[in-house]
Design a protein around this motif. Structure first.
Motif, PDB file in Angstrom:
ATOM      1  N   HIS A 204      12.160  -7.878  -3.766  1.00 24.58           N
ATOM      2  CA  HIS A 204      10.927  -8.422  -3.204  1.00 24.58           C
ATOM      3  C   HIS A 204      10.053  -7.342  -2.582  1.00 24.58           C
ATOM      4  O   HIS A 204       8.883  -7.193  -2.947  1.00 24.58           O
ATOM      5  CB  HIS A 204      11.240  -9.483  -2.143  1.00 24.58           C
ATOM      6  CG  HIS A 204      10.011  -9.930  -1.410  1.00 24.58           C
ATOM      7  ND1 HIS A 204       9.032 -10.688  -2.012  1.00 24.58           N
ATOM      8  CD2 HIS A 204       9.583  -9.702  -0.135  1.00 24.58           C
ATOM      9  CE1 HIS A 204       8.050 -10.902  -1.144  1.00 24.58           C
ATOM     10  NE2 HIS A 204       8.364 -10.313  -0.002  1.00 24.58           N
ATOM     11  N   GLY A 206      11.046  -3.715  -1.757  1.00 24.48           N
ATOM     12  CA  GLY A 206      11.244  -2.416  -2.380  1.00 24.48           C
ATOM     13  C   GLY A 206      12.617  -1.885  -2.043  1.00 24.48           C
ATOM     14  O   GLY A 206      13.401  -2.544  -1.358  1.00 24.48           O
ATOM     15  N   PRO A 244      15.515  -4.260   1.470  1.00 25.38           N
ATOM     16  CA  PRO A 244      14.791  -4.722   0.273  1.00 25.38           C
ATOM     17  C   PRO A 244      13.824  -5.875   0.511  1.00 25.38           C
ATOM     18  O   PRO A 244      12.978  -6.142  -0.338  1.00 25.38           O
ATOM     19  CB  PRO A 244      15.913  -5.137  -0.683  1.00 25.38           C
ATOM     20  CG  PRO A 244      17.097  -5.402   0.194  1.00 25.38           C
ATOM     21  CD  PRO A 244      16.974  -4.442   1.338  1.00 25.38           C
ATOM     22  N   ARG A 248       8.094  -1.084   2.072  1.00 27.00           N
ATOM     23  CA  ARG A 248       6.861  -0.852   1.314  1.00 27.00           C
ATOM     24  C   ARG A 248       6.731   0.609   0.879  1.00 27.00           C
ATOM     25  O   ARG A 248       5.734   0.997   0.271  1.00 27.00           O
ATOM     26  CB  ARG A 248       5.633  -1.223   2.159  1.00 27.00           C
ATOM     27  CG  ARG A 248       5.581  -2.670   2.626  1.00 27.00           C
ATOM     28  CD  ARG A 248       4.274  -2.935   3.366  1.00 27.00           C
ATOM     29  NE  ARG A 248       4.301  -4.186   4.108  1.00 27.00           N
ATOM     30  CZ  ARG A 248       3.945  -5.377   3.621  1.00 27.00           C
ATOM     31  NH1 ARG A 248       3.534  -5.466   2.373  1.00 27.00           N
ATOM     32  NH2 ARG A 248       3.982  -6.459   4.375  1.00 27.00           N
ATOM     33  N   VAL A 281       8.432  -4.701  -7.892  1.00 25.75           N
ATOM     34  CA  VAL A 281       8.364  -5.166  -6.511  1.00 25.75           C
ATOM     35  C   VAL A 281       7.200  -6.133  -6.328  1.00 25.75           C
ATOM     36  O   VAL A 281       6.272  -6.174  -7.133  1.00 25.75           O
ATOM     37  CB  VAL A 281       8.219  -3.986  -5.517  1.00 25.75           C
ATOM     38  CG1 VAL A 281       9.406  -3.029  -5.637  1.00 25.75           C
ATOM     39  CG2 VAL A 281       6.901  -3.228  -5.735  1.00 25.75           C
ATOM     40  N   HIS A 283       5.562  -8.409  -2.525  1.00 27.28           N
ATOM     41  CA  HIS A 283       5.465  -8.212  -1.067  1.00 27.28           C
ATOM     42  C   HIS A 283       4.171  -7.561  -0.587  1.00 27.28           C
ATOM     43  O   HIS A 283       3.604  -7.972   0.425  1.00 27.28           O
ATOM     44  CB  HIS A 283       6.669  -7.389  -0.601  1.00 27.28           C
ATOM     45  CG  HIS A 283       6.765  -7.168   0.875  1.00 27.28           C
ATOM     46  ND1 HIS A 283       6.726  -8.193   1.791  1.00 27.28           N
ATOM     47  CD2 HIS A 283       6.924  -6.021   1.609  1.00 27.28           C
ATOM     48  CE1 HIS A 283       6.877  -7.700   3.015  1.00 27.28           C
ATOM     49  NE2 HIS A 283       6.980  -6.390   2.920  1.00 27.28           N
ATOM     50  N   ARG A 300       4.077  -3.194  -9.551  1.00 23.77           N
ATOM     51  CA  ARG A 300       3.765  -3.986  -8.350  1.00 23.77           C
ATOM     52  C   ARG A 300       3.090  -5.277  -8.790  1.00 23.77           C
ATOM     53  O   ARG A 300       2.024  -5.231  -9.393  1.00 23.77           O
ATOM     54  CB  ARG A 300       2.837  -3.157  -7.464  1.00 23.77           C
ATOM     55  CG  ARG A 300       2.236  -3.802  -6.251  1.00 23.77           C
ATOM     56  CD  ARG A 300       1.273  -2.775  -5.647  1.00 23.77           C
ATOM     57  NE  ARG A 300       0.648  -3.183  -4.426  1.00 23.77           N
ATOM     58  CZ  ARG A 300      -0.234  -2.433  -3.763  1.00 23.77           C
ATOM     59  NH1 ARG A 300      -0.587  -1.247  -4.240  1.00 23.77           N
ATOM     60  NH2 ARG A 300      -0.774  -2.861  -2.634  1.00 23.77           N
TER      61      ARG A 300
END
Length: 348
Positions: A204, A206, A244, A248, A281, A283, A300
């Motif tokens: 989610h 990183g 995780p 960021r 990732v 988030h 991303r």
């Protein structure tokens, strides 16, 4: 200050798998934050479901990247949809995987800062008003004492008015469901923080070098343990800025982090450790759409899908070694863009 008093039940949590064998197609969907209409639109556009929300994806794997909860009113509807699809997709050889996001974890530990009022409404039933009244009566002395200790203190009448204002209908039921050992608390506890599919890692937030020294199974187990019921449970791992759910650093580095190794070097070491060629990732929103970096090794996919952010609807499609970003434009049309091919040297 919000004081919530409720009785909570418990049940057992199921285990989850961190490694998935090679599927024909993987669809990854970023943060939804309570936007059910956007969720259904993406399902339809990706071919995973029909207009009624029934699975049509065959043997595809759906990876929802977490952060279903908060900021929007329909988190519960999306969760129920995913739970249903998780049962029906395997009939056609498909699979649904939901990752644990930081907002699901926040709900479990009682951090309700971003809960949309509509999320409480979704939990109301015909007994909600009486349940709230009964909870007030059963805990009146403790509630009044807590508000009396404020600066400035509140008297009994003010305390009651404040507590009722801060405990909207459905909030007690929401907390009962989400708390550790509650129905959704247990559901969230069995969600993996990291999965690896066909040489691609999904997390989610990183993956930091500091928290990537163990196996995926060990990391998932550690986070799962922190979500379990119990007063003595150490929950710090699910609030870890290097973990995780929150990290960021694969994307952004504040000036204060100039002592950390360069982003691409960290990513290369993480991919090598896990035997992967890419990291996907969510988030961290990118309202311009899905982005890639490090020669396609980092993707991303949080594009601010929900109405709260106002970003474009999007999803990532993986077919073999290909990665395709799909984004809905302002005119409502879906556009597709092939991403760079990531090196296969690290893949196992």
């Amino acid at each position: 200050m919000v004081l919530v008093f409720a009785l909570f039940g418990a049940s057992s949590a199921a285990s989850s798998h961190s490694r998935v064998e090679t599927p024909s197609r993987v669809i990854a969907v970023g943060d939804l934050h309570g936007d059910f209409e956007a969720w259904r639109s993406i399902l339809l556009a990706s071919g995973l479901a029909d207009s009624e929300g029934e699975w049509t994806g065959g043997d595809a794997v759906l990876v929802q990247m977490g952060d279903i909860a908060d900021r929007g009113p329909d988190s519960l509807k999306i969760i129920r949809d995913l739970q249903r699809l998780e049962k029906t997709a395997p009939v056609s050889g498909g699979r649904v995987i939901v990752l644990l996001g930081n907002h699901e974890a926040m709900n479990v530990i009682g951090d309700l800062r971003y809960v949309h009022p509509g999320e409480y409404v979704a939990f109301t039933d015909k007994r909600s008003k009486r349940r709230r009244e009964a909870t007030w009566r059963a805990n009146r002395e403790a509630i009044e004492a807590a508000y009396a200790a404020l600066d400035p203190p509140l008297d009994a009448d003010q305390a009651k008015a404040r507590w009722f204002a801060e405990t909207p209908l459905g909030m007690l039921e929401h907390r009962r469901a989400w708390k550790p050992g509650g129905e959704l608390g247990l559901w969230a506890a069995q969600l993996p923080a990291i999965v690896r599919i066909s040489g691609v890692l999904f997390a989610h937030g990183g993956l930091s070098i500091e928290r990537s020294t163990e196996s995926i199974d060990a990391i998932n187990a550690r986070i799962r343990a922190a979500m379990e019921p119990g007063e003595a449970i150490d929950r710090s791992v699910i609030e870890d800025p290097l973990g995780p759910l929150w990290y960021r650093g694969n994307l952004l580095r504040p000036a204060a982090d100039d002592m950390r190794m360069p982003i691409e070097e960290e990513l290369a070491q993480i991919l090598a450790h896990f035997g992967a060629r890419r990291l996907v990732v969510a988030h961290t929103p990118s309202l311009k759409g899905i982005t890639e970096s490090a020669g396609g090794r980092l993707i991303r996919i949080d594009t601010g899908i929900s109405r709260y952010y106002g970003g474009p609807q999007s999803y990532l499609e993986l077919i073999g070694t290909r990665a395709i970003a799909h984004t809905r434009d302002e005119g409502g049309e879906w556009q597709s863009r092939e991403l760079a091919a990531a090196s296969l040297e690290a893949a196992q």
